[in-house]
Write a protein that holds these residues in place. Structure first.
Motif, PDB file in Angstrom:
ATOM      1  N   ILE A 154       0.838  -1.202   0.000  1.00  7.55           N
ATOM      2  CA  ILE A 154       0.000   0.000   0.000  1.00  7.55           C
ATOM      3  C   ILE A 154       0.871   1.249   0.000  1.00  7.55           C
ATOM      4  N   GLY A 155       1.916   1.242   0.791  1.00  9.15           N
ATOM      5  CA  GLY A 155       2.815   2.391   0.839  1.00  9.15           C
ATOM      6  C   GLY A 155       3.521   2.634  -0.480  1.00  9.15           C
ATOM      7  N   SER A 156       3.948   1.555  -1.146  1.00  6.22           N
ATOM      8  CA  SER A 156       4.646   1.721  -2.412  1.00  6.22           C
ATOM      9  C   SER A 156       3.695   2.148  -3.519  1.00  6.22           C
ATOM     10  N   ALA A 157       2.413   1.851  -3.365  1.00  3.46           N
ATOM     11  CA  ALA A 157       1.442   2.235  -4.385  1.00  3.46           C
ATOM     12  C   ALA A 157       1.087   3.704  -4.311  1.00  3.46           C
ATOM     13  N   CYS A 158       1.205   4.303  -3.154  1.00  3.88           N
ATOM     14  CA  CYS A 158       0.878   5.725  -3.008  1.00  3.88           C
ATOM     15  C   CYS A 158       2.009   6.399  -2.244  1.00  3.88           C
ATOM     16  N   GLU A 159       3.144   6.538  -2.922  1.00  5.32           N
ATOM     17  CA  GLU A 159       4.367   6.981  -2.259  1.00  5.32           C
ATOM     18  C   GLU A 159       4.290   8.424  -1.766  1.00  5.32           C
ATOM     19  N   VAL A 160       3.500   9.255  -2.435  1.00  6.72           N
ATOM     20  CA  VAL A 160       3.496  10.678  -2.084  1.00  6.72           C
ATOM     21  C   VAL A 160       2.474  10.999  -1.003  1.00  6.72           C
ATOM     22  N   ALA A 161       1.579  10.082  -0.724  1.00  4.00           N
ATOM     23  CA  ALA A 161       0.575  10.314   0.313  1.00  4.00           C
ATOM     24  C   ALA A 161       0.924   9.485   1.541  1.00  4.00           C
ATOM     25  N   ASP A 162       0.498   9.958   2.686  1.00  2.00           N
ATOM     26  CA  ASP A 162       0.703   9.213   3.922  1.00  2.00           C
ATOM     27  C   ASP A 162      -0.159   7.961   3.878  1.00  2.00           C
ATOM     28  N   PRO A 163       0.448   6.769   4.011  1.00  2.00           N
ATOM     29  CA  PRO A 163      -0.359   5.537   3.983  1.00  2.00           C
ATOM     30  C   PRO A 163      -1.488   5.550   5.005  1.00  2.00           C
ATOM     31  N   ARG A 164      -1.321   6.336   6.047  1.00  2.00           N
ATOM     32  CA  ARG A 164      -2.367   6.413   7.072  1.00  2.00           C
ATOM     33  C   ARG A 164      -3.595   7.149   6.556  1.00  2.00           C
ATOM     34  N   ASP A 165      -3.402   8.006   5.520  1.00  2.00           N
ATOM     35  CA  ASP A 165      -4.544   8.632   4.857  1.00  2.00           C
ATOM     36  C   ASP A 165      -5.131   7.724   3.787  1.00  2.00           C
ATOM     37  N   PHE A 166      -4.336   6.812   3.325  1.00  2.00           N
ATOM     38  CA  PHE A 166      -4.687   6.014   2.161  1.00  2.00           C
ATOM     39  C   PHE A 166      -5.299   4.671   2.539  1.00  2.00           C
ATOM     40  N   ALA A 167      -5.158   4.246   3.795  1.00  2.00           N
ATOM     41  CA  ALA A 167      -5.568   2.884   4.149  1.00  2.00           C
ATOM     42  C   ALA A 167      -5.996   2.800   5.596  1.00  2.00           C
ATOM     43  N   LEU A 168      -6.764   1.759   5.860  1.00  2.00           N
ATOM     44  CA  LEU A 168      -7.077   1.400   7.240  1.00  2.00           C
ATOM     45  C   LEU A 168      -6.987  -0.099   7.385  1.00  2.00           C
ATOM     46  N   ILE A 169      -6.815  -0.523   8.616  1.00  2.00           N
ATOM     47  CA  ILE A 169      -6.780  -1.959   8.922  1.00  2.00           C
ATOM     48  C   ILE A 169      -8.086  -2.300   9.615  1.00  2.00           C
ATOM     49  N   LEU A 170      -8.837  -3.207   9.003  1.00  2.00           N
ATOM     50  CA  LEU A 170     -10.070  -3.678   9.620  1.00  2.00           C
ATOM     51  C   LEU A 170      -9.792  -4.983  10.341  1.00  2.00           C
ATOM     52  N   VAL A 171      -9.970  -4.964  11.650  1.00  2.00           N
ATOM     53  CA  VAL A 171      -9.920  -6.202  12.428  1.00  2.00           C
ATOM     54  C   VAL A 171     -11.324  -6.792  12.380  1.00  2.00           C
ATOM     55  N   ASN A 172     -11.456  -7.838  11.586  1.00  2.00           N
ATOM     56  CA  ASN A 172     -12.764  -8.453  11.373  1.00  2.00           C
ATOM     57  C   ASN A 172     -13.088  -9.348  12.571  1.00  2.00           C
ATOM     58  N   THR A 173     -13.979  -8.868  13.420  1.00  2.91           N
ATOM     59  CA  THR A 173     -14.218  -9.537  14.697  1.00  2.91           C
ATOM     60  C   THR A 173     -15.273 -10.636  14.634  1.00  2.91           C
ATOM     61  N   GLY A 174     -15.905 -10.799  13.492  1.00  2.26           N
ATOM     62  CA  GLY A 174     -17.007 -11.751  13.391  1.00  2.26           C
ATOM     63  C   GLY A 174     -16.592 -13.163  13.768  1.00  2.26           C
ATOM     64  N   GLU A 175     -17.325 -13.772  14.709  1.00  3.16           N
ATOM     65  CA  GLU A 175     -17.117 -15.149  15.150  1.00  3.16           C
ATOM     66  C   GLU A 175     -15.699 -15.389  15.670  1.00  3.16           C
ATOM     67  N   CYS A 176     -15.085 -14.365  16.237  1.00  2.00           N
ATOM     68  CA  CYS A 176     -13.736 -14.508  16.775  1.00  2.00           C
ATOM     69  C   CYS A 176     -13.781 -14.373  18.294  1.00  2.00           C
ATOM     70  N   LEU A 177     -12.887 -15.073  18.948  1.00  2.00           N
ATOM     71  CA  LEU A 177     -12.819 -15.017  20.403  1.00  2.00           C
ATOM     72  C   LEU A 177     -12.313 -13.657  20.846  1.00  2.00           C
ATOM     73  N   ALA A 178     -12.835 -13.196  21.985  1.00  4.26           N
ATOM     74  CA  ALA A 178     -12.472 -11.872  22.492  1.00  4.26           C
ATOM     75  C   ALA A 178     -10.972 -11.785  22.755  1.00  4.26           C
ATOM     76  N   GLU A 179     -10.371 -12.874  23.270  1.00 10.80           N
ATOM     77  CA  GLU A 179      -8.940 -12.817  23.575  1.00 10.80           C
ATOM     78  C   GLU A 179      -8.097 -12.713  22.300  1.00 10.80           C
TER      79      GLU A 179
END
Length: 758
Positions: free
Chosen positions: A322-347
């Protein structure tokens, strides 16, 4: 219209305004790339014709390949900008490894289900990557199909390359017959490659076995499908489906249109990015291409299961892409990480969240990757916790990101222009230091050389003609031909003029009785014999024409291979070749009329029997006239023809006529025996005149220069080395250098940034 919708539509309008400007700049850079490539070829070609010389040494220090690379860098940057400003939608890409919930998230974002975006447990089910667009009024799928060629090149060939199977089949029939191995050893034959390459080999064998199920769809066209029946076109077969039915293999691109479950945005697209970690050739390269060209924002899905609860190396690799695909923009503006919690244990959820918070994101900096925890299968949660925040974020950051991408592209283009200009200065300096004859000087030198070359060859030919015209020269072939023709005429005479002595005498006697006179028959017969003998002696005409053809052939040979090249070395007779040469010179861009006229003179050789021989041979046949042509002489019919009107008289007349015919044949033979020397003298005179006019006329020098200027490449074909080739190469280098400077100056004055600011 909601605030986000209005703001995002404004972003798209500003982008659209830039599209013509970007296209113009791409066209200019394509021209620059073309010129740098041609310049590199010209420099390399010029070096090749001067191996080890001063030209090769000076030009060898130049970096022409670097100029072409710089031009391609600019085009790559502009292509990214064009992909961005050409999009009519704001696109969100969804990325992630298989079995992390990527397809499920796409379903929740778009409102579609398993029939349109398949998801499932176990092996991946998405076979064709799709683009999904929001529309309040349209619902359906538009499939772009492979052609047979694109299928083999884009689907099958990468497997062959990765598996080390050699070139891919060139047509479907060859693909259907291709023998694939049972085990995948890889290009280097190591068994260690089997775990990675085995699934790839299985995929290509499945494609071969199922060919009949999709072959008819490899049309290169498009087809529209209802969303209810789209699954077979985008997904691997379900467990209970026919294993040899794989129509998805014919699909090159799938575009799905439907209404998303959100109200305040109209121009939104979702891009199903190629999955990471799948054992398909070039998966990572395809992923990166999708990041660069198709999306404005990326969501990376990570599902914290018992075996996937920590941030792993492959997850880090996804963020690096992702960073190499958008080198001039902050990857933090360009992407997010989704923690998919569905059917996952809380721990497990907490373990992953903690890993992201404390290891990936540095708490001390107060700024890290955007992380959202949500159940990807919960459509309400996805809409409220993911989609709405992302759209609000994009409405704020897209203008800034667009500006950053454009500014970076402008900087790249200017930097590459500077690099090309600096190298171009070195090219100009190197070329200026090399001295070669001018084009005019070379033309003059070539013309003088060609004229001298032709003069020497023509003189040798004329000398041969002179030898044949000498008194001592004997044309044995001609003499033998004359003797042969004379003998044939004599045999005809002695055989009773073609009808037999008795028959002739009987015919004479019959005519005597009818006319009650011998003279009418005798006169008619002498006239007939005289005409027939003149006709029969014409048999020498073939040898006279042969001598003329030999003259023409000698002339063509004396002109040499350079003139033959002017008529493409056509396999024609010498007369046709001379005619063609005259036409070439007459119709040249700068005509050579005097040289063309000289060829016309060469074609006007008159050496046939009727022109050369018949006038003199007719005098030898005068003995066969029954009366003198001079009416004032007082002569009457020759007494030789007056015979008794009896059988004895007809025999006497036969003997007298035969004697006259034999005398005429003898005299005619004597005339013909003089012809070889006369013919040779005529041809010598023609040849001498041609050589003199062709080489030494007052316009010859000028017209040879015109000839060389117009037909240099034909006169000296394939000239790969030497001063002329080097000079031509340097002239081409100078011309391309000038053209390239003009294109660079044009580009410096018209960039995306400057046009945008006006």
């Amino acid at each position: 219209m909601g605030d986000n919708e209005e703001r995002l539509d404004a972003v798209l309008r500003r982008r659209h305004e830039l599209l013509p400007v970007v296209d113009e700049q791409i066209d200019r850079w394509r021209r620059i790339l073309q010129l740098t490539t041609e310049l590199g070829d010209a420099v390399a070609g010029t070096q090749a014709v001067d191996p080890g010389g001063d030209i090769a040494e000076r030009l060898g220090a130049l970096d022409l390949a670097g100029m072409a690379r710089a031009a391609r860098d600019s085009l790559d940057a502009l292509a990214t900008v064009r992909g961005r400003v050409n999009r009519g939608t704001v696109n969100i890409g969804v990325s992630g490894r298989a079995r992390n919930g990527k397809s499920t998230l796409l379903q929740s974002l778009s409102g579609l289900d398993d029939q349109q975006i398949p998801s499932g447990r176990g092996q991946p089910v998405t076979a064709v990557r799709s683009r999904i667009y929001h529309s309040r009024t349209e619902r359906g799928a538009r499939l772009t199909m492979h052609t047979e060629r694109s299928f083999l090149d884009e689907v099958i060939a990468p497997y062959h390359a990765e598996l080390g199977l050699g070139p891919a089949p060139r047509d479907l029939s060859a693909f259907s017959r291709h023998s694939y191995p049972g085990v995948a050893d890889g290009p280097d034959g190591r068994d260690a490659d089997q775990p990675r390459l085995g699934p790839m080999l299985a995929r290509v064998r499945e494609a071969q076995q199922a060919l009949a199920s999709y072959r008819e769809f490899l049309t290169g066209g498009t087809r529209t499908e209802d969303l209810a029946g789209i699954r077979q076109w985008v997904a691997y077969p379900e467990a209970d489906a026919e294993p040899d039915r794989r129509p998805y293999l014919a699909v090159r691109d799938a575009q799905i249109t439907c209404a998303f479950p959100i109200e305040d945005v109209t121009a939104l697209g979702l891009v199903d990015l190629p999955g990471l970690g799948e054992l398909t050739p070039g998966a990572e390269a395809h992923h990166l291409a999708g990041l660069r060209n198709d999306i404005d924002f990326a969501i990376t899905v990570k599902r914290p299961t018992d075996t996937n609860a920590m941030w792993a190396e492959e997850d880090a690799r996804a963020l690096q892409l992702i960073g190499s695909a958008c080198e001039v923009a902050d990857p933090r503006d360009f992407a997010l990480i989704l923690v998919n919690t569905g059917e996952c244990l809380a721990e497990n959820i907490e373990a992953l969240h903690s890993d992201l918070r404390n290891r990936l994101n540095d708490p001390a900096q107060g700024r890290g990757y955007w992380v959202i925890l949500a159940d990807g299968a919960d459509r309400d949660a996805v809409r409220e916790q993911i989609l709405k925040p992302v759209l609000e974020h994009l409405a704020s950051v897209l203008p800034r990101m667009d500006e950053a991408v454009i500014a970076d592209t402008v900087a790249v283009c200017r930097d590459r222009l500077d690099r090309i200009t600096a190298e171009l200065d070195r090219v100009s300096s190197a070329v200026r230091a090399l001295s070669v004859p001018t084009s005019t000087e070379q033309t003059i030198a070539r013309a003088e050389s060609l004229r001298a070359e032709v003069a020497a060859s023509l003189q040798e030919w004329v000398d041969e003609l002179r030898t044949r015209a000498d008194n001592e020269y004997e044309d044995t072939e001609f003499y033998e031909r004359v003797a042969e023709v004379h003998q044939a005429v004599r045999d005809w005479v002695l055989s009773g003029f073609g009808e037999g002595a008795e028959e002739w005498q009987q015919r004479a006697l019959n005519r005597f009785r009818v006319d009650r006179a011998s003279l009418p028959f005798a006169s008619a017969e002498l006239n007939r014999i005289r005409v027939e003998m003149a006709r029969r002696f014409a048999a020498v005409d073939d040898l006279l024409l042969q001598r003329r053809n030999e003259y023409w052939a000698g002339l063509v040979a004396a002109l040499g291979p350079r003139f033959a090249a002017l008529i493409d070395g056509r396999d024609t007779g010498p007369q046709e070749a001379i005619t063609a040469l005259a036409a070439v010179l007459r119709d040249a861009p700068d005509p050579c009329p005097a040289l063309a006229e000289t060829f016309g003179f060469a074609l006007d050789v008159r050496l046939d029997y009727r022109t050369r021989v018949l006038p003199r041979l007719r005098r030898a046949l005068d003995v066969l006239f029954p009366e003198d042509d001079d009416p004032g002489s007082g002569s009457t019919a020759t007494t030789l023809l007056a015979v008794p009107r009896t059988a004895e008289g007809s025999a006497e007349l036969y003997g007298r006529v035969t004697q006259l015919a034999r005398q005429a044949a003898y005299d005619a033979q004597a005339v013909l025996a003089q012809e070889p020397r006369t013919t040779a003298q005529v041809l010598f005179a023609y040849g001498e005149q041609f050589e003199d006019a062709f080489v030494r006329s007052d316009s010859s020098e000028a017209e040879f220069r015109r000839l060389v200027a117009a037909f240099h490449d034909l006169l000296w074909p394939g000239e790969g080395t030497g001063p002329h080739a080097a000079a031509e190469g340097l002239r081409r280098v100078r011309r391309l250098t000038t053209e390239l400077r003009g294109s660079i100056a044009d580009e410096r004055s018209r960039t995306v940034g400057e046009r945008k600011g006006r």
